[in-house]
Scaffold this motif. Structure first.
Motif, PDB file in Angstrom:
ATOM      1  N   VAL A 152       0.836  -1.200   0.000  1.00 53.21           N
ATOM      2  CA  VAL A 152       0.000   0.000   0.000  1.00 53.21           C
ATOM      3  C   VAL A 152       0.871   1.250   0.000  1.00 53.21           C
ATOM      4  CG1 VAL A 152      -1.644   1.350   1.343  1.00 53.21           C
ATOM      5  CG2 VAL A 152      -1.974  -1.118   1.093  1.00 53.21           C
ATOM      6  N   ILE A 153       1.873   1.273   0.889  1.00 50.07           N
ATOM      7  CA  ILE A 153       2.780   2.419   0.973  1.00 50.07           C
ATOM      8  C   ILE A 153       3.545   2.607  -0.331  1.00 50.07           C
ATOM      9  CG2 ILE A 153       4.831   3.331   2.140  1.00 50.07           C
ATOM     10  CD1 ILE A 153       3.863   1.895   4.678  1.00 50.07           C
ATOM     11  N   GLN A 154       4.066   1.475  -0.858  1.00 45.40           N
ATOM     12  CA  GLN A 154       4.907   1.547  -2.039  1.00 45.40           C
ATOM     13  C   GLN A 154       4.108   1.827  -3.307  1.00 45.40           C
ATOM     14  OE1 GLN A 154       8.091  -1.455   0.062  1.00 45.40           O
ATOM     15  NE2 GLN A 154       7.207  -2.048  -1.870  1.00 45.40           N
ATOM     16  N   SER A 155       2.844   1.414  -3.350  1.00 42.64           N
ATOM     17  CA  SER A 155       2.001   1.741  -4.499  1.00 42.64           C
ATOM     18  C   SER A 155       1.740   3.242  -4.560  1.00 42.64           C
ATOM     19  CB  SER A 155       0.679   0.972  -4.422  1.00 42.64           C
ATOM     20  OG  SER A 155       0.884  -0.410  -4.536  1.00 42.64           O
ATOM     21  N   ALA A 156       1.512   3.860  -3.388  1.00 41.90           N
ATOM     22  CA  ALA A 156       1.310   5.308  -3.336  1.00 41.90           C
ATOM     23  C   ALA A 156       2.569   6.044  -3.805  1.00 41.90           C
ATOM     24  CB  ALA A 156       0.942   5.736  -1.916  1.00 41.90           C
ATOM     25  N   LEU A 157       3.737   5.561  -3.354  1.00 40.83           N
ATOM     26  CA  LEU A 157       4.989   6.169  -3.780  1.00 40.83           C
ATOM     27  C   LEU A 157       5.207   5.981  -5.282  1.00 40.83           C
ATOM     28  CD1 LEU A 157       7.391   5.148  -0.857  1.00 40.83           C
ATOM     29  CD2 LEU A 157       6.368   7.389  -1.289  1.00 40.83           C
ATOM     30  N   PHE A 280      14.921   8.924  -4.284  1.00 43.19           N
ATOM     31  CA  PHE A 280      15.099   8.157  -3.043  1.00 43.19           C
ATOM     32  C   PHE A 280      13.977   7.135  -2.881  1.00 43.19           C
ATOM     33  CE2 PHE A 280      13.877   7.624   1.423  1.00 43.19           C
ATOM     34  CZ  PHE A 280      15.029   7.048   1.927  1.00 43.19           C
ATOM     35  N   CYS A 281      12.736   7.568  -3.115  1.00 46.94           N
ATOM     36  CA  CYS A 281      11.590   6.662  -2.967  1.00 46.94           C
ATOM     37  C   CYS A 281      11.663   5.497  -3.957  1.00 46.94           C
ATOM     38  CB  CYS A 281      10.287   7.431  -3.164  1.00 46.94           C
ATOM     39  SG  CYS A 281       9.914   8.618  -1.859  1.00 46.94           S
ATOM     40  N   THR A 282      12.074   5.791  -5.194  1.00 44.70           N
ATOM     41  CA  THR A 282      12.176   4.740  -6.207  1.00 44.70           C
ATOM     42  C   THR A 282      13.172   3.673  -5.783  1.00 44.70           C
ATOM     43  OG1 THR A 282      11.719   6.389  -7.909  1.00 44.70           O
ATOM     44  CG2 THR A 282      12.607   4.295  -8.641  1.00 44.70           C
ATOM     45  N   CYS A 283      14.345   4.097  -5.355  1.00 43.91           N
ATOM     46  CA  CYS A 283      15.363   3.154  -4.916  1.00 43.91           C
ATOM     47  C   CYS A 283      14.936   2.422  -3.653  1.00 43.91           C
ATOM     48  CB  CYS A 283      16.684   3.879  -4.684  1.00 43.91           C
ATOM     49  SG  CYS A 283      17.391   4.633  -6.166  1.00 43.91           S
ATOM     50  N   PHE A 284      14.257   3.131  -2.762  1.00 47.17           N
ATOM     51  CA  PHE A 284      13.770   2.525  -1.522  1.00 47.17           C
ATOM     52  C   PHE A 284      12.844   1.343  -1.827  1.00 47.17           C
ATOM     53  CE2 PHE A 284      10.695   1.988   1.843  1.00 47.17           C
ATOM     54  CZ  PHE A 284      11.431   2.128   3.013  1.00 47.17           C
ATOM     55  N   ILE A 285      11.911   1.553  -2.746  1.00 50.55           N
ATOM     56  CA  ILE A 285      10.959   0.494  -3.094  1.00 50.55           C
ATOM     57  C   ILE A 285      11.665  -0.662  -3.778  1.00 50.55           C
ATOM     58  CG2 ILE A 285       8.885  -0.048  -4.426  1.00 50.55           C
ATOM     59  CD1 ILE A 285       8.079   2.897  -4.134  1.00 50.55           C
TER      60      ILE A 285
END
Length: 424
Positions: A152-157, A280-285
């Protein structure tokens, strides 16, 4: 046996896959391809988009027929026996060990840029190792809460990431004064650009480890694969066209900051901060998905008594926390080692690249053995494609060959016979 957790929807699966495929590649590969082949890099993107289809189809069909936490290792085991399955399992373990530190440090670089812009860090200070380690702890905490929560978190990102990149790309292309540069046709340069572009699609195999976590795997998993690939190709294509028109590419420094400059040109200085946060978010996911796939693989190996049974333990959120924790520790150790010996990131990427292609090749060969009808012939095409791509790596394939030779020799001694092992 199949491993069950809270079920994923197609939308959540697409969010996970798109962010994994974009990864760190979206911020540098389009610029490198443009530098190598100019406007003809768009042909290279088209060719790789076509070549990746049989590989994607093979993974989708294998995941549909054999949904299992073991992913490619499980497919290979079903086709050729336990020894072969274990060998592929260890290839994936090495991929995580070599690839995840690269993505973690890339993420840390983006976040450090944003923090410096906000004047929360001093200009010239290098806190990337500390930021990367902190990110690993955050990945661990989020994923311990369960794949459903993480999805859910990563889909939003993912929605934020794709939206930002598409806006900057389309906004640039609406400028009538910008045009594609004129570039001479050189087949060898187009082929070289295609080998760089391959890095952008190295992530399909990670989602195979969570194929059984979809509500209806036989329907949802292939749908997730094809929707995710389509979105990814559109994003990469639009960014490539925009970079060619704006000229935000060239030497290494310009390539590293190509997408940053692209977004900044559309959104101003606030866009600079935004794109670094998006990076950052892309790499995090991307790291998160690989850790989840890694933990599922170890869980599967534990269930087959290939490693310690503790790796089969689940917390109240149905998370294989031993495997997840081991993935974080492994990445942490590799970060420290690479930082201590000053190992170039390029080397880690090259080594991981060879292992990725071997895993894809193993899936293709397993597909030839396991898939019925036209699926078998498509798996043949996928296998030939992977073999050609592996050979195109040149000397960079030597590490992968050395590793698989050592592992193959070890398992040949441990398992002198390799009878096919069927598990349910």
């Amino acid at each position: 046996m199949a491993l069950h957790t809270h079920k994923l929807s197609v939308l959540q699966g697409v969010g996970l896959l798109v962010s994994a495929l974009l990864g760190s590649g979206v911020f540098i590969i389009p610029a490198i391809a443009a530098q190598v082949a100019g406007s003809w890099s768009l042909l290279a993107w088209t060719l790789m988009g076509i070549l990746i289809v049989p590989i994607v189809f093979t993974f989708a069909q294998l995941g549909k027929i054999y949904p299992h936490a073991g992913g490619t290792a499980y497919y290979v085991q079903q086709a050729f026996g336990e020894r072969s399955g274990r060998l592929v399992s260890w290839l994936f373990i090495w991929v995580v060990a070599l690839g995840s530190p690269v993505i973690a440090m890339t993420a840390a670089n983006f976040l450090q840029n944003a923090l410096i812009e906000w004047q929360l860090l001093a200009t010239g200070a290098d806190h990337r190792l500390l930021i990367a380690i902190t990110m690993l702890l955050l990945v661990l905490i989020i994923n311990l809460l369960g794949l459903k929560t993480a999805a859910v978190i990563q889909s939003a990102l993912s929605a934020l990431i794709v939206g930002t990149l598409l806006f900057a790309s389309i906004d640039t292309q609406l400028d009538p004064s910008l045009a594609l540069p004129v570039t001479e046709f050189h087949f060898d340069k187009i082929a070289l650009a295609a080998t760089f572009i391959l890095w952008c699609f190295l992530g399909i195999e990670a989602i195979t480890h969570i194929a059984d976590d979809f509500e209806q795997p036989q329907r949802d998993f292939p749908l997730t694969i094809f929707i995710g690939i389509t979105i990814t190709l559109v994003v990469y294509g639009l960014i490539s066209i925009s970079l060619l028109k704006t000229g935000f590419y060239g030497d290494q420094e310009r390539n590293l900051n190509s997408v940053v400059h692209l977004v900044e040109s559309s959104l101003g200085r606030k866009g600079y901060v935004l794109v670094n946060l998006v990076g950052f978010c892309t790499c995090f996911i991307s790291v998160s998905l690989y850790f989840v796939g890694f933990s599922r693989l170890l869980q599967s190996m534990g269930n087959q008594q290939q490693i310690h049974l503790n790796f089969t333990r689940l917390n109240q959120h149905h998370v294989a926390y031993w495997g997840l924790s081991f993935a974080v520790i492994l990445c942490f150790v590799m970060l420290l080692i690479s930082n201590f010996i000053d190992l170039p990131i390029d080397n880690l990427i090259a080594y991981a690249n060879g292992l990725f292609i071997l895993i894809y090749l193993a899936a293709g060969i397993a597909g030839i053995q396991l898939l019925p009808g036209k699926g078998r012939w498509i798996a043949v095409i996928a296998s030939v494609t992977c073999l050609l791509l592996f050979l195109s790596l040149g000397k960079e394939m030597l590490f992968a060959l050395l590793l698989i030779t050592i592992l193959g020799g070890y398992y040949a001694v441990i398992y002198p016979s390799n009878n096919r092992v069927k598990t349910s």
